[in-house]
Structures are given as structure tokens and as C-alpha cells.
Write an enzyme that holds these catalytic residues in place. Sequence first.
Site, PDB file in Angstrom:
ATOM      1  N   TYR A  93       1.152   2.504  -0.158  1.00 11.86           N
ATOM      2  CA  TYR A  93       1.894   1.505  -0.920  1.00 11.86           C
ATOM      3  C   TYR A  93       3.300   1.317  -0.327  1.00 11.86           C
ATOM      4  O   TYR A  93       4.033   2.304  -0.179  1.00 11.86           O
ATOM      5  CB  TYR A  93       2.038   1.932  -2.378  1.00 11.86           C
ATOM      6  CG  TYR A  93       0.895   1.558  -3.291  1.00 11.86           C
ATOM      7  CD1 TYR A  93      -0.422   1.498  -2.835  1.00 11.86           C
ATOM      8  CD2 TYR A  93       1.129   1.296  -4.635  1.00 11.86           C
ATOM      9  CE1 TYR A  93      -1.457   1.173  -3.694  1.00 11.86           C
ATOM     10  CE2 TYR A  93       0.093   0.975  -5.499  1.00 11.86           C
ATOM     11  CZ  TYR A  93      -1.196   0.910  -5.025  1.00 11.86           C
ATOM     12  OH  TYR A  93      -2.225   0.589  -5.875  1.00 11.86           O
ATOM     13  N   ASP A 102      -1.368  10.238 -10.564  1.00  9.53           N
ATOM     14  CA  ASP A 102      -2.668  10.883 -10.709  1.00  9.53           C
ATOM     15  C   ASP A 102      -3.559  10.592  -9.510  1.00  9.53           C
ATOM     16  O   ASP A 102      -4.266  11.484  -9.011  1.00  9.53           O
ATOM     17  CB  ASP A 102      -3.346  10.454 -12.005  1.00  9.53           C
ATOM     18  CG  ASP A 102      -3.435   8.941 -12.189  1.00  9.53           C
ATOM     19  OD1 ASP A 102      -2.708   8.188 -11.489  1.00  9.53           O
ATOM     20  OD2 ASP A 102      -4.238   8.493 -13.032  1.00  9.53           O
TER      21      ASP A 102
END
Length: 252
Positions: A93, A102
Site C-alpha cells: 500500500y 490484522d
Amino acid sequence: MILLLDLGNTRLKFALLDGDDFVHRGAFGWDADIAHELATLWATWPAPEHVVGASVVDTARETAVAVAAGKAFDRDPVWVRTPAHACGVTNVYPEHARLGVDRFLAMVDAFAAGRAPCVLASVGTALTLDALDATGRHLGGWIAPGPLLMQQSVLGATVQVRPDRGGSVLDLADNTADGLASGCWQACAALVDRFVDRTAPMLGGHPVVTLGGGDADLLAPLLQRDVAVVPDAVLRGLAVWAKSYVVSGNIA
């Protein structure tokens, strides 16, 4: 010892890590009286040297758990926020903090356990899919509603779809309850299979496929391929992170 906290959308999971083993563990749904339940349970546990948490929930619930840990053990949690790189895993990202912690920690667990290259699917409130190559680089992923959330969405957006019971997953349903359950669960299974088909060439052709999350055992039989059900991947990834950074004093 390290107290590990996994604050998920549906429930709080936690474990006490001693060396490489979880010696105590537990979980509570958010509808429970978290402060009371944690105080009661943790009063029987030995005190950890560190408390490390990962959260995808709001600040209020983080604070409630932190206060409980402080009262029980006189320790403030160290909260893991998604980094650009840690424990051998590289986050694809551009805005690295926007990848759910998570998902990142599940990849940390997979890489540390030698399962890369792999596809990681997690089935809970959301269905998340991630591709991790052999070098630990995250190639990207997909996010969709989980099967139960899909069903709730249909019920919330329609007037006449009102099944009077929970449905079963069938190849061909002859009633609304089974039709709704079958369509939503099979949609999620098909999405996992499609993601694996699309990413396999980038992962050497035959990646390990793992399934986690609260509904993993229910979805696994619906897939067209063998998968490894990996419970508690977030807690195990959190353990790897904690030993790498907190215990060593090198906070990421």
C-alpha cells in the site's frame, strides 16, 4: 511473558505468550461487559512483562481494553500500527497505514512460518484476500463483505426477503432461507477461488492457500481447492512482531 491482544470487528481475542507457547488464551464478543469479564479472568493469570495489541476497532474499545490491562497488570499496551515493512514483510500500500493491521500480521505469521508464496483469505465480518510472494512482498488484495454480512445486507435492503430460519448451503435451494445462505456463502467461495486463479501465476503457479477468521471452517469445504485452515494467524503474527521489536526494545 507477553500478553497479546487482537481487537477484531466481532470480538476480542487474547493470549499469554511464554516463549513460543500460548499458555493462556481467551476471547469475548463486544456485546459482553468487557471490563468486568477481563478483570475477572485476568485476575487468575500471571502478570506479563509486556502487553502488545493490534486493533481494527474504534478508540473507545481500544481504551477500554487498555484500561483493563492497566488495572490487571499495571502495563500499558503497545499498539501495532501497520508499517511499510516489518518482520520480512513489505506492505504494497502506498499509504501503508491504510492496510488493516490484522491483514499485515497474518502475512507476518505466514512468512515466519515458511508458507510464502501464499494466498491468505480471512472470513469474518469482511472477506479479505491477500497475495504474499516468496520474498515477503505483499502484492495486493481484495476486500468484500463476509457471507453473514452479505445476508444481512440483503435482509436490510429488501421487504419480502424474510426467511424464518437460518438457511443451509445447498447446490440448488428450493426456499428463501437456503437460497440466501447458499448464494452468499457460494459467492464468497467463488471469490476466493477467482483470487487464487488470478494471482497464482505471480506466485510461482502453486501458492499455498490459507483460510483464517471466525468462519474459515464453514467456508473451506466450499472451495474448489485444498486449503490450510490457519486459526489465530493475527495473534501468531503479533507474537513474531512483539518478539522482534518490543522484547528487543526496537519499537517499530
